[in-house]
Design a protein around this motif. Structure first.
Motif, mmCIF file in Angstrom:
data_model
loop_
_atom_site.group_PDB
_atom_site.id
_atom_site.type_symbol
_atom_site.label_atom_id
_atom_site.label_comp_id
_atom_site.label_asym_id
_atom_site.label_seq_id
_atom_site.Cartn_x
_atom_site.Cartn_y
_atom_site.Cartn_z
ATOM 1 N N GLN A 1 0.835 -1.203 0.000
ATOM 2 C CA GLN A 1 0.000 0.000 0.000
ATOM 3 C C GLN A 1 0.869 1.251 0.000
ATOM 4 N N ALA A 2 1.907 1.256 0.798
ATOM 5 C CA ALA A 2 2.806 2.421 0.856
ATOM 6 C C ALA A 2 3.480 2.653 -0.493
ATOM 7 N N LYS A 3 3.933 1.576 -1.151
ATOM 8 C CA LYS A 3 4.560 1.702 -2.478
ATOM 9 C C LYS A 3 3.563 2.254 -3.492
ATOM 10 N N LEU A 4 2.349 1.719 -3.454
ATOM 11 C CA LEU A 4 1.327 2.151 -4.404
ATOM 12 C C LEU A 4 0.949 3.612 -4.187
ATOM 13 N N LEU A 5 0.783 4.014 -2.936
ATOM 14 C CA LEU A 5 0.453 5.415 -2.649
ATOM 15 C C LEU A 5 1.576 6.345 -3.108
ATOM 16 N N SER A 6 2.809 5.894 -2.980
ATOM 17 C CA SER A 6 3.946 6.683 -3.452
ATOM 18 C C SER A 6 3.888 6.834 -4.975
ATOM 19 N N ARG A 7 3.592 5.752 -5.692
ATOM 20 C CA ARG A 7 3.476 5.814 -7.151
ATOM 21 C C ARG A 7 2.331 6.744 -7.560
ATOM 22 N N ILE A 8 1.217 6.656 -6.848
ATOM 23 C CA ILE A 8 0.066 7.517 -7.151
ATOM 24 C C ILE A 8 0.434 8.984 -6.955
ATOM 25 N N ARG A 9 1.091 9.311 -5.838
ATOM 26 C CA ARG A 9 1.490 10.709 -5.581
ATOM 27 C C ARG A 9 2.465 11.199 -6.651
ATOM 28 N N PHE A 10 3.403 10.343 -7.063
ATOM 29 C CA PHE A 10 4.368 10.727 -8.088
ATOM 30 C C PHE A 10 3.650 11.054 -9.399
ATOM 31 N N LYS A 11 2.752 10.186 -9.825
ATOM 32 C CA LYS A 11 2.033 10.413 -11.078
ATOM 33 C C LYS A 11 1.135 11.651 -10.983
ATOM 34 N N GLN A 12 0.538 11.883 -9.823
ATOM 35 C CA GLN A 12 -0.269 13.085 -9.632
ATOM 36 C C GLN A 12 0.576 14.343 -9.776
ATOM 37 N N ARG A 13 1.795 14.321 -9.204
ATOM 38 C CA ARG A 13 2.689 15.489 -9.317
ATOM 39 C C ARG A 13 3.115 15.713 -10.762
ATOM 40 N N VAL A 14 3.423 14.628 -11.479
ATOM 41 C CA VAL A 14 3.813 14.766 -12.879
ATOM 42 C C VAL A 14 2.676 15.396 -13.676
ATOM 43 N N LEU A 15 1.465 14.884 -13.480
ATOM 44 C CA LEU A 15 0.316 15.426 -14.216
ATOM 45 C C LEU A 15 0.021 16.863 -13.823
ATOM 46 N N GLU A 16 0.222 17.190 -12.562
ATOM 47 C CA GLU A 16 -0.013 18.546 -12.082
ATOM 48 C C GLU A 16 0.892 19.559 -12.782
ATOM 49 N N HIS A 17 2.110 19.144 -13.095
ATOM 50 C CA HIS A 17 3.086 20.041 -13.716
ATOM 51 C C HIS A 17 3.247 19.798 -15.215
#
Length: 154
Positions: free
Chosen positions: A53-69
């Motif tokens: 779960q921690a790994k997946l949440l980290s991947r989700i946050r990373f992709k969200q940041r990429v899309l945000e910028h």
């Protein structure tokens, strides 16, 4: 800010949607199932699921940041006189006379099997802003490549 193609942006949005709507609920179910087995202090399945779960949440946050910028590049405003993002470059390796064609893309879209190389890779960096007919020396882990740019298209 990260520039990318519309295709790359859409693919990243789809990946994020998959992570949030399919994989995250699966892990939450696995945690609930492991929690139901009793003592959490020695429950391997529970701890493994929490790590996932921690790994997946980290991947989700990373992709969200990429899309945000992310900024989608307007293809109609690009020229094909110089190598840039989304340029399709045909070049010849002067050392062995091999011809290769690559599309220069953002690091998030890079995929060698599809002929897409990152603009931040050694070859991508060396080709940037070059023109047809230019000779380029690229320092790669295997040594130095001498490339001649044959064609640039979009």
């Amino acid at each position: 800010m990260e520039y990318m193609s519309q295709e790359g942006y859409d693919k990243l949005v789809a990946e994020l949607h998959q992570l949030e709507t399919v994989e995250l609920p699966q892990i939450k179910d696995a945690i609930a199932e492991a929690r139901a087995q009793g003592d959490l202090s020695e429950n391997f399945e529970y701890h493994a699921a929490k790590r996932e779960q921690a790994k997946l949440l980290s991947r989700i946050r990373f992709k969200q940041r990429v899309l945000e910028h992310a900024r989608v590049v307007d293809m109609s405003r690009l020229g094909s006189d110089k190598v840039g993002l989304l340029s399709r470059v045909t070049m010849t390796n002067v050392g062995n006379n091999a011809t290769m064609t690559y599309t220069i893309v953002s690091p998030h879209e890079a995929n060698m099997s599809e002929g897409k190389i990152s603009i931040k890779s050694p070859i991508g960096q060396a080709l940037l802003n070059r023109k047809e007919g230019d000779m380029v020396e690229v320092h790669v882990p295997a040594g130095t490549l001498k490339l001649k740019i044959e064609n640039i298209t979009l």
